[in-house]
Scaffold this motif. Sequence first.
Motif, PDB file in Angstrom:
ATOM      1  N   THR A 527     -14.720 -37.848  -2.449  1.00 46.33           N
ATOM      2  CA  THR A 527     -14.049 -36.790  -3.206  1.00 46.33           C
ATOM      3  C   THR A 527     -14.894 -36.243  -4.353  1.00 46.33           C
ATOM      4  N   GLY A 528     -16.096 -36.754  -4.518  1.00 43.21           N
ATOM      5  CA  GLY A 528     -16.995 -36.184  -5.506  1.00 43.21           C
ATOM      6  C   GLY A 528     -17.510 -34.831  -5.052  1.00 43.21           C
ATOM      7  N   VAL A 529     -18.003 -34.039  -5.986  1.00 45.42           N
ATOM      8  CA  VAL A 529     -18.548 -32.718  -5.668  1.00 45.42           C
ATOM      9  C   VAL A 529     -19.957 -32.616  -6.250  1.00 45.42           C
ATOM     10  N   PRO A 530     -20.761 -31.662  -5.794  1.00 44.82           N
ATOM     11  CA  PRO A 530     -22.112 -31.508  -6.344  1.00 44.82           C
ATOM     12  C   PRO A 530     -22.072 -31.277  -7.860  1.00 44.82           C
ATOM     13  N   MET A 531     -23.070 -31.814  -8.535  1.00 48.93           N
ATOM     14  CA  MET A 531     -23.127 -31.691  -9.990  1.00 48.93           C
ATOM     15  C   MET A 531     -23.184 -30.227 -10.418  1.00 48.93           C
ATOM     16  N   ASP A 532     -23.861 -29.393  -9.649  1.00 53.50           N
ATOM     17  CA  ASP A 532     -23.936 -27.973  -9.998  1.00 53.50           C
ATOM     18  C   ASP A 532     -22.552 -27.340 -10.005  1.00 53.50           C
ATOM     19  N   LEU A 533     -21.733 -27.691  -9.017  1.00 51.25           N
ATOM     20  CA  LEU A 533     -20.382 -27.147  -8.969  1.00 51.25           C
ATOM     21  C   LEU A 533     -19.548 -27.672 -10.139  1.00 51.25           C
ATOM     22  N   LEU A 534     -19.704 -28.952 -10.459  1.00 50.73           N
ATOM     23  CA  LEU A 534     -18.980 -29.521 -11.596  1.00 50.73           C
ATOM     24  C   LEU A 534     -19.289 -28.759 -12.875  1.00 50.73           C
ATOM     25  N   ALA A 578      -8.542 -31.150 -15.562  1.00 51.82           N
ATOM     26  CA  ALA A 578      -8.934 -29.754 -15.401  1.00 51.82           C
ATOM     27  C   ALA A 578     -10.067 -29.607 -14.389  1.00 51.82           C
ATOM     28  N   LEU A 579     -10.989 -30.565 -14.376  1.00 58.11           N
ATOM     29  CA  LEU A 579     -12.081 -30.526 -13.395  1.00 58.11           C
ATOM     30  C   LEU A 579     -11.536 -30.740 -11.979  1.00 58.11           C
ATOM     31  N   ALA A 580     -10.543 -31.597 -11.831  1.00 56.81           N
ATOM     32  CA  ALA A 580      -9.932 -31.792 -10.513  1.00 56.81           C
ATOM     33  C   ALA A 580      -9.287 -30.497 -10.042  1.00 56.81           C
ATOM     34  N   PHE A 581      -8.527 -29.876 -10.920  1.00 54.45           N
ATOM     35  CA  PHE A 581      -7.883 -28.613 -10.566  1.00 54.45           C
ATOM     36  C   PHE A 581      -8.928 -27.547 -10.247  1.00 54.45           C
ATOM     37  N   GLY A 582      -9.915 -27.428 -11.125  1.00 53.28           N
ATOM     38  CA  GLY A 582     -10.905 -26.369 -10.975  1.00 53.28           C
ATOM     39  C   GLY A 582     -11.725 -26.498  -9.713  1.00 53.28           C
ATOM     40  N   THR A 583     -12.138 -27.710  -9.368  1.00 53.23           N
ATOM     41  CA  THR A 583     -12.952 -27.893  -8.159  1.00 53.23           C
ATOM     42  C   THR A 583     -12.118 -27.655  -6.903  1.00 53.23           C
ATOM     43  N   LEU A 584     -10.859 -28.045  -6.928  1.00 52.07           N
ATOM     44  CA  LEU A 584      -9.995 -27.766  -5.778  1.00 52.07           C
ATOM     45  C   LEU A 584      -9.789 -26.265  -5.614  1.00 52.07           C
ATOM     46  N   LEU A 585      -9.625 -25.562  -6.720  1.00 54.58           N
ATOM     47  CA  LEU A 585      -9.497 -24.104  -6.659  1.00 54.58           C
ATOM     48  C   LEU A 585     -10.765 -23.471  -6.106  1.00 54.58           C
ATOM     49  N   ALA A 586     -11.893 -23.970  -6.564  1.00 55.31           N
ATOM     50  CA  ALA A 586     -13.170 -23.421  -6.106  1.00 55.31           C
ATOM     51  C   ALA A 586     -13.369 -23.625  -4.613  1.00 55.31           C
ATOM     52  N   ARG A 770      -8.290 -36.616  -3.714  1.00 54.87           N
ATOM     53  CA  ARG A 770      -8.042 -37.335  -2.466  1.00 54.87           C
ATOM     54  C   ARG A 770      -6.798 -36.798  -1.755  1.00 54.87           C
ATOM     55  N   GLN A 771      -5.838 -36.305  -2.530  1.00 52.18           N
ATOM     56  CA  GLN A 771      -4.609 -35.797  -1.927  1.00 52.18           C
ATOM     57  C   GLN A 771      -4.880 -34.705  -0.890  1.00 52.18           C
ATOM     58  N   LEU A 772      -5.921 -33.904  -1.115  1.00 52.24           N
ATOM     59  CA  LEU A 772      -6.217 -32.800  -0.206  1.00 52.24           C
ATOM     60  C   LEU A 772      -7.378 -33.093   0.735  1.00 52.24           C
ATOM     61  N   ARG A 774      -8.178 -35.225   3.024  1.00 49.36           N
ATOM     62  CA  ARG A 774      -7.929 -36.122   4.144  1.00 49.36           C
ATOM     63  C   ARG A 774      -7.037 -35.402   5.151  1.00 49.36           C
ATOM     64  N   GLN A 775      -6.867 -35.991   6.328  1.00 52.49           N
ATOM     65  CA  GLN A 775      -6.213 -35.301   7.438  1.00 52.49           C
ATOM     66  C   GLN A 775      -4.719 -35.626   7.553  1.00 52.49           C
ATOM     67  N   PHE A 776      -4.132 -36.075   6.492  1.00 50.31           N
ATOM     68  CA  PHE A 776      -2.697 -36.331   6.463  1.00 50.31           C
ATOM     69  C   PHE A 776      -2.233 -36.137   5.033  1.00 50.31           C
ATOM     70  N   ARG A 777      -0.945 -36.169   4.820  1.00 50.99           N
ATOM     71  CA  ARG A 777      -0.396 -36.013   3.477  1.00 50.99           C
ATOM     72  C   ARG A 777       0.599 -37.139   3.186  1.00 50.99           C
ATOM     73  N   LYS A 778       0.497 -37.672   1.975  1.00 53.45           N
ATOM     74  CA  LYS A 778       1.412 -38.714   1.496  1.00 53.45           C
ATOM     75  C   LYS A 778       1.812 -38.382   0.067  1.00 53.45           C
ATOM     76  N   PRO A 779       3.062 -38.611  -0.291  1.00 57.00           N
ATOM     77  CA  PRO A 779       3.448 -38.452  -1.691  1.00 57.00           C
ATOM     78  C   PRO A 779       2.673 -39.435  -2.575  1.00 57.00           C
ATOM     79  N   LEU A 780       2.340 -38.995  -3.760  1.00 56.25           N
ATOM     80  CA  LEU A 780       1.611 -39.827  -4.726  1.00 56.25           C
ATOM     81  C   LEU A 780       2.458 -39.951  -5.986  1.00 56.25           C
ATOM     82  N   ILE A 781       2.840 -41.176  -6.318  1.00 55.54           N
ATOM     83  CA  ILE A 781       3.550 -41.461  -7.560  1.00 55.54           C
ATOM     84  C   ILE A 781       2.538 -42.069  -8.516  1.00 55.54           C
TER      85      ILE A 781
END
Length: 964
Positions: A527-534, A578-586, A770-772, A774-781
């Motif tokens: 679930t890590g992303v390239p440092m440039d994108l970060l 915010a980085l999690a949100f931003g990278t998922l948006l990107a 990680r929520q997005l 993978r090839q399935f979805r599970k609720p996360l508490i």
Amino acid sequence: MDMGVPAEAVAEAYDAWEKGEVSSPLTAAAISNQTIQESMRLLLMVRAFQVMGHYSAQLDPLGLDERPKIKELDPAYYGFSEKDLDREFYLGTWNMFYLGTWNMEGFMAEGRQVRTLREILERLRETYCGSIGFEYMHIPDSDKCNWLRARIETAERQEYSQEEKLRILDRLTWSEMFESFLANKYTAAKRFGLEGCEVLIPGMKALIDRGAELGVESVVIGMPHRGRLNVLANVMRKPMEQVFSEFAGRKPVKEVHPDDPDTYMGSGDVKYHLGTSYDRPTISGKRIHLSLLANPSHLEAVNTVAMGKVRAKQYYSDDQSRTANMPILLHGDGAFAGQGIGIVYEALDMSQLPEYTVGGTIHLVVNNQVAFTTDPRKSRSSPYCTDVAKALACPVFHVNADDAEAVTRVCELAAEWRQEFKTDVVIDLIGYRRYGHNEIDEPMFTQPLMYQAIKRHKNALQVYQDRLLREGSIPKEQIRGISDKVQKMMHDAFEGAKEYKPKKSDWLSSYWAGFMSPSQHSRIRNTGVPMDLLREVGYAITRLPEDFTPHRQIAKVYEARRNMVESGEGIDWGMGEALAFGTLLAEGNHVRLSGQDVERGTFSHRHAVLHDQKSGSTFTPLEHVFHGQRPKQFTVSNSSLSEYGVLGFELGYSIENPNALVIWEAQFGDFANGAQIIFDQFISSGEAKWLRQSGLVVLLPHGYDGQGPEHSSGRMERFLQMVDEDPYKLPTIDESKWFIGGHLGSQIQSCNWQIVNCTTPANYYHVLRRQLHRQFRKPLIMFAPKNLLRHPLAKSPLAEFSETASDKDPNIQGVRFKRVIMDESSTDRSWDPPKQPEFKRIVFCSGKVYYELAAERARQGKQGEVAIIRIEQLAPFPFDLVMREMRRFPNAEVLWAQEEPMNMGAYLHVQPRLQRCMEATDREVQLRVKYSGRPTMASTATGFGEVHAQEQADLIAKALDVNF
């Protein structure tokens, strides 16, 4: 004073006759005899019918409802006598003379014909005191009231054509005969039939047809169990063979094939809780997609779930006008009133909130006039079960369920209202329940008079057939032909059910294609992303417009966040999120965050929405991650002060499309108990019961810091208790591939939900991504921190957010969520690590207590004696990593430390799992795993600061005391 009409008015009247606006000079002469007082009294009488006519409407098919006598509806109340009945009067024009302007539709509109008082009264009574009771005069908008008046206060009665009558008859025949067929074939089965309100089916179909004509392309339906089978069969077009097959109690699948997701059957649910979807043709030739949501017996719980799903559909289809996607909610009369102060009102209250509106919901109340066994007079204080809707200025149409054409009319009118004004509208379908609460119940125990009347009463189909025959609209042979056709088709379907084999589930939209069921194995992904994108995202979300004036403290927060990106050090909780949100948006995903005060954050840590200190305007940095970002691709919104309704809404939003991170955050974790029904009946069990996956994230602030019993605990134990994992069964692990996940994907896929308690911003970032990924979805508490938000040690370097492989261990292929965080003395992450025999104790813990344990251990100098292991993911339990740590410290005894009382928190959840790990690593299994924490308590925490501090110090000391 002369109370006659002035000469100018008489002249106006005769001019009107000469222009053909009135029927004759005699009419004009009659007008000239109409006094100002009579005009005003006529206006008051018409208004009385508009306001109170519904109280005298003939709404009860059984005739048992004792309607109050409304004196204001009697013409004598206004001074009119028998001799006035055949006098001609005009409504409207005279008032224009004296009031100057007259903006009124309906009976008092300009240009209406002169009529006798008898004719005026007849039309008023037909309109307001017939089979429909209109309530709309509480709406503080004259345009809306006029819109309705123009459609109901017509000069002549509205009649359906023969073709339309035939359609209503055909639909009502299917509805009634479906119920009677089931009653004959399955006499001892519970089905919660629609007998007494069968006209719901032609009403719903007319509503859907009219909606399609006005631009509706998709309808989401939420409803209770009453009448559900009929709706499934006759509105949703679920195959009759399948309905009958389910009555036989047959399993949908007998064999499970790991490569076929459609063979996963879960635990199932009773037939009157199930849903489906279907593309249905309409009478206009258009097709419309219908979705009926599965739901539990908890009445009204599905309301906001359906609304959330519609809101998501509107986002993904770019339905900005909210015209194409419409929700329909069905209710019971007892539930609409009884739950009215709760989920019903919450749904109504959300209806016009900017980030929750769905452009109006159509509410259909199936009113049996009895709630299980409770008389309405004992179950509500208001005249109608629908009165709560008037608080939100919704029009309410009460209608007699024995009048099929009136029901069809109000359903079409409701669709028109919704499409015109994009606000809620309520239909109160007043009928009865022919049998008990279920078909094997005896209603005569509690409602003897009502059920004596019901036994004598013809059903709605017979009532309508008799009416059509009296009118001469449709011949008897044609009516019989429709019944014979329906009977034959049902008999054929019944026979076909014996050989019926379920087809592929059509519940899921195309968005879910390729997603795996729990019977399949999904590979663990990094679930890590390239440092440039970060860095690119980090700079984008910390950049404020030059002409924007933030609060000076917020300016410092954003400056600090930008420095974190530049230096690569000290990423705190808010920036990690915010980085999690931003990278998922990107990456093209949709992110939605909702809950009480989430824009700023309860603890002032998020600051997702900034407020200009000069203009009051707002700026949301995450809406500007990249050029061309779609509007609302990032949505953050403070919700109403609701848990139950808003959590249901976000759940509904999450099930529409898997490519979205949908988050609900509680203001404090313990507030989640206000939404317990959604957790229990939907989130924890929805996949097992209804095969519905959801990736919803729930953030529950949790942690003991002396705030007392109400703001300390998110009640972790309740969520852990609902985990469906066997505590004594170890998951299958491919040891040769353990470092890339082995078969851990199947462990998490077979578990109903995930429970995590993160201690670092980087781990929080990875669990969100990680929520997005993978090839399935599970609720996360997730039990979110409070004081870790600014804790100086609860920070992560930027490198831990990237995709860079670890320099310390070549076995680590990239970066992802750490289910367990090792002791600081350990570096080797291999399956069989080097032994550290000098350690005397392993303290397993979860959450922020780690930092207090670590600080005290350092103060005592026990870093080489006591290992502290953080279990970040409590469910599914990380058996493999816990066993690795036990092998690493072969001579250390095992202890569990927590802040919560012994009967709360994670202790009772982890104890059998730790014991199973001890057994698997050839340790002596303790009868009870050693424990350091608060003793059992009734309340979650003490309210005394000194007591809290002492309790905290004691549990920390005890955990580190190797002689204990």
